[in-house]
Structures are given as structure tokens and as C-alpha cells.
Design a protein around this motif. Sequence first.
Motif, short mmCIF file in Angstrom:
data_model
loop_
_atom_site.label_atom_id
_atom_site.label_comp_id
_atom_site.label_asym_id
_atom_site.label_seq_id
_atom_site.Cartn_x
_atom_site.Cartn_y
_atom_site.Cartn_z
N PRO A 136 0.94 -1.26 0.01
CA PRO A 136 0.14 0.14 0.21
C PRO A 136 0.84 1.31 0.04
CG PRO A 136 -0.79 -1.60 1.69
CD PRO A 136 0.50 -2.00 1.21
N LEU A 137 0.64 2.15 -0.81
CA LEU A 137 1.19 3.40 -1.03
C LEU A 137 0.15 4.60 -0.28
CD1 LEU A 137 2.54 3.24 -4.45
CD2 LEU A 137 3.71 2.50 -2.33
N CYS A 138 0.58 5.16 0.68
CA CYS A 138 -0.28 5.85 1.40
C CYS A 138 -0.18 7.59 1.68
CB CYS A 138 -0.53 5.24 2.92
SG CYS A 138 -0.77 3.57 2.89
N MET A 139 0.85 7.84 0.77
CA MET A 139 0.97 9.42 0.69
C MET A 139 1.15 10.05 -0.75
SD MET A 139 4.25 11.36 2.35
CE MET A 139 4.31 13.27 1.82
N ALA A 140 0.22 10.31 -1.05
CA ALA A 140 0.37 10.97 -2.52
C ALA A 140 1.79 11.86 -2.98
CB ALA A 140 -0.82 12.22 -2.63
N GLY A 141 2.27 11.26 -3.89
CA GLY A 141 3.66 11.82 -4.33
C GLY A 141 4.69 11.22 -3.90
N ALA A 142 4.57 10.27 -2.81
CA ALA A 142 5.64 9.62 -2.11
C ALA A 142 6.56 8.75 -3.16
CB ALA A 142 5.30 8.82 -0.97
N ALA A 143 5.86 8.24 -4.03
CA ALA A 143 6.51 7.28 -5.17
C ALA A 143 7.55 8.14 -6.04
CB ALA A 143 5.39 6.68 -6.02
N ASN A 144 7.34 9.34 -6.02
CA ASN A 144 8.32 10.36 -6.93
C ASN A 144 9.26 10.88 -6.17
OD1 ASN A 144 6.65 9.55 -9.28
ND2 ASN A 144 5.30 11.27 -8.59
N LEU A 145 9.64 10.59 -4.91
CA LEU A 145 10.41 11.36 -4.28
C LEU A 145 11.91 11.41 -4.81
CD1 LEU A 145 11.54 12.58 -1.46
CD2 LEU A 145 11.82 10.33 -0.23
N LEU A 146 12.23 9.87 -5.18
CA LEU A 146 13.70 9.64 -5.54
C LEU A 146 13.84 9.53 -7.26
CD1 LEU A 146 15.08 6.97 -3.17
CD2 LEU A 146 15.32 9.51 -3.18
N GLN A 147 14.82 9.97 -7.91
CA GLN A 147 15.06 9.73 -9.31
C GLN A 147 16.54 9.09 -9.13
OE1 GLN A 147 16.20 12.93 -12.04
NE2 GLN A 147 14.27 12.56 -12.67
N PHE A 148 16.79 8.26 -10.55
CA PHE A 148 18.04 7.62 -10.25
C PHE A 148 18.89 8.07 -11.50
CE2 PHE A 148 14.84 5.33 -7.97
CZ PHE A 148 15.59 4.76 -6.64
N GLN B 136 15.75 13.38 3.71
CA GLN B 136 14.13 12.96 3.85
C GLN B 136 14.20 11.50 4.32
OE1 GLN B 136 15.59 14.25 1.46
NE2 GLN B 136 14.54 16.19 0.48
N LEU B 137 15.21 10.74 4.04
CA LEU B 137 15.33 9.23 4.34
C LEU B 137 16.18 8.59 5.54
CD1 LEU B 137 14.83 7.95 0.45
CD2 LEU B 137 13.11 8.14 2.27
N GLU B 138 16.64 9.70 6.15
CA GLU B 138 17.53 9.57 7.16
C GLU B 138 16.70 8.39 8.25
OE1 GLU B 138 21.04 9.21 9.60
OE2 GLU B 138 20.83 10.37 7.80
N LEU C 204 24.88 1.29 -13.03
CA LEU C 204 24.99 1.80 -11.76
C LEU C 204 24.27 3.26 -11.54
CD1 LEU C 204 26.30 1.43 -8.98
CD2 LEU C 204 28.23 2.31 -9.83
N TYR C 205 23.51 3.31 -10.54
CA TYR C 205 22.75 4.34 -10.31
C TYR C 205 23.03 5.37 -9.03
CZ TYR C 205 19.59 2.82 -14.12
OH TYR C 205 19.08 2.15 -15.26
N ARG C 206 22.71 6.61 -9.00
CA ARG C 206 22.63 7.34 -7.99
C ARG C 206 21.36 7.94 -7.72
NH1 ARG C 206 25.90 10.60 -9.73
NH2 ARG C 206 27.81 10.44 -9.00
N ALA C 207 20.91 7.79 -6.31
CA ALA C 207 19.38 8.07 -5.90
C ALA C 207 19.64 9.70 -5.68
CB ALA C 207 19.09 7.28 -4.93
N VAL C 208 18.79 10.59 -6.15
CA VAL C 208 18.60 11.89 -5.76
C VAL C 208 17.29 12.45 -5.49
CG1 VAL C 208 20.76 12.80 -7.03
CG2 VAL C 208 18.51 12.42 -8.43
N VAL C 209 16.89 13.39 -4.65
CA VAL C 209 15.52 13.68 -4.38
C VAL C 209 15.20 14.70 -5.30
CG1 VAL C 209 14.24 14.96 -2.77
CG2 VAL C 209 15.69 13.46 -2.10
N VAL C 210 14.07 14.60 -6.02
CA VAL C 210 13.66 15.46 -7.27
C VAL C 210 12.37 16.41 -7.01
CG1 VAL C 210 14.76 14.00 -8.88
CG2 VAL C 210 12.32 13.59 -8.33
N ASP C 211 11.90 16.20 -6.03
CA ASP C 211 10.58 16.69 -5.60
C ASP C 211 10.75 17.63 -4.42
OD1 ASP C 211 8.00 17.83 -5.45
OD2 ASP C 211 7.11 15.86 -5.98
#
Length: 399
Positions: A18-30, A317-319, A378-385
Motif C-alpha cells: 500500500p502506498l499511503c502518501m500522494a506523491g511519495a512514489a516520486n521522491l527519488l530519481q535515479f 528525507q530518508l535518514e 549503476l545509479y545514484r539516487a537523488v531527491v527530485v521533488d
Amino acid sequence: MNAQALRIAVIAVLAAAPLCMAGAANLLQFQPVATGLDRLTTITATPFYPDKVWVAEQSGRVRLVENGVLRATPFLDITDRTRSVGFEQGLTGFALAPAFPANPYVYLHYIRSDDSSRIARFRLLPGPVLAADPASETELLTLSEPHPTHNCNEVRFGPDGFLYIGCGDGGPPFTPVHDPQSLAELYGKILRIDVNNVPSGQPYGIPADNPFLATMGARPEIWALGLRNPYRFSFDALTGDLWVSDVGQSLWEEVSLVPAATPAGVNFGWNRMEGTHCYPNAGCDSSGLWLPLIEYSHNDGCAVIGGLRLRNTVLSQLEGSYVYADFCSNRVFAASSADELVWDVAQVGALPRNPTAFGQTAQGELWVGSYGVNDAVLYRAVVVDAIFSDGFQASPGQF
């Protein structure tokens, strides 16, 4: 109250889907760091070399990324002795020795040309170029494998300085040859060995507090049992807690959290349980078993790829969140808790390719490896929103 009853009293078991926060799925870009790699399996770093990251390829090479650039010459190349034709075969585990490079060794798991699982040690080459000597191999442990799935995979040093080894049940799926509940076998276990205090004539030592030393007929290397395919596990760098992801059989994927204070000898339940569910039928006895913190069904994915709990990360945000993914859906999840009692799960991104490994650099960046025969990324995760600049909180999942 026994350890498992205490655990159920304080930790909620959650579903990851379950995804329970609108927009949370877009927190990270790779963002791609390096391309043209081969089926990445391990990402490792050390503060001693803050500009370097080690990346293992399933074909049998360990590569170095230096200042964000892939070095052309491998750090270690054992493709001449590695069998990687199967989907789960090849070099699948890599660890730097504690205090590396003063302790000039690295440890690997790979599948040999005879299809067996081998845990081995290699020594650094002398000289100015940072590289390991492929001729320096010392065999620590070799297990014959009845099937090209559910091999040993992850190797990691725990906060106690001992080497932990995750070994699957040996396969084949549905009807494994070996018994993950048997203490006489190393299959379906997490092993714990001492590579620093080694008795004369032995390849490794056995820690004096391993849980089954006094059990008649038990293998002394066993630290935990009841696992199907613990492809990835990791230790919390702050607390020493163990996070284990176990790839499921028919219906359920699972992630377990074992706090550092838990007595050794945990039984994760396979093949009596799959996740929190009896396998294959209802009515099993779950007493004494360690049930997962997180599970999700095969309606939402096919194979859990365990990650790590982020500490001192640039992703503020993910600490403190535990980050993991699913191989088939490519979705990346974060489990977070404000009090270590109730855990919330949310999707925080989706990778362009199938994820296979997570790692954190010395600078606190989250890197993710992908599958692909000679075209892995190989990807680096960054916050985009920017909406998440104050952090995020997801609502608890439910069965």
C-alpha cells in the motif's frame, strides 16, 4: 515472555504494497553513474577511500568507481574460475575486511566452474595501484550446490568483526534437496565465522558465542536458520541491527529485522512458513519462529532485493529509513519509524531497470545496481521533488 512474543508485542508487521502518501512514489530519481556493466551484485565503500566505490559484477569482476568515474582495469578479475551462466550464479558477494586497507584482504562469494558455492579471501597487490591479486586466493568454505538457484550470496562483516555469510536452501524451488531447518546442514542459514583468529590447520575460527556449539550434530558455523534465499542482508551502521530479505517461494516476499540485542539462533521459519503464512498449507506451528517485519505478495512483485538502513545520508528525507526494492516491479520502498515500534512503508521511487544491489558511499549517497548482461547500469539516487523538503511520513500498511 520469550523473545518472539516480546518482538510481536513491540513491532508491527506491515505490508509493503500500500502506498499511503500522494506523491511519495516520486521522491527519488535515479541518475546513471556508470553503464555497460555486467549484472551488478554488490556495492561497497569505506571512509578510508572517500572517493572510491567497489562494485561487483556477476561474471567475476570487481570494479572501482573513482571520483564518479569507472576505472577501466578491474580491481579483481576471477572470470577464469567463475561460473555465471545461470540467473543466480556468479560472483554475488563482496566485502572489504574491517580496517581495510591496513587489513589488506577482501572476501568474496562466487560460483566455481564445478557449480559449487565458494567463500574465499584475496590479498591486495603491493604497489601504488589499488587492486587485489587473483593468484592470492585462499579458500575458506565450499558448498556443493544441487541446483543453480538459492546459493550462498551475501558476505558481510558484522559490528563484532566476524564474517556473516547468507546461504540459500540450495534449491530447486518447491522441492529443495537440503533442509533449511536441519542444524546438520549449512543450507538455508546465516553463517558466522572468525577470519582473524584462526586455529592452526583450519580455514577459519568459530566464535565462542555461536548459538549451536553445544548442540549435538549441529554445524558450529550456523548463526541463524530457516531461510530460503537470503539474497541480501545488512547491518544497521548505528545500532548493529540485522536486516534480512528472504526471496519467497509461491506467494510472499519478506524482510526481517533482528535487533542487535536478540540472542543468536533465530529461526526465520522456512520451510514451515512463507512470510507470516503457513507453507504450503494452513495450520502450522509458528511458535519459536521469527516472523518478518515487512511482507508483500506476488501480486506486487516477485523477488525482494534487500537494501540498507540509511545513516548519515545526503537523502535527509530518508535518514533512518530502511530502503529496499522488488526485482520485477522495479519499485523502491522505504520503511521508517519514529519510535522503533511502529513502522510505516511507502514507495519512494522506481528504477529504470531491475534492481539487484544497494550501497551507500562514504559521502552518504545511495547507489543502486541493476541487472543486465553487459548492459547493467549503476545509479545514484537523488531527491527530485521539493514538496518533500521537510521529510515524509507514510501511513501504516495493513494486511
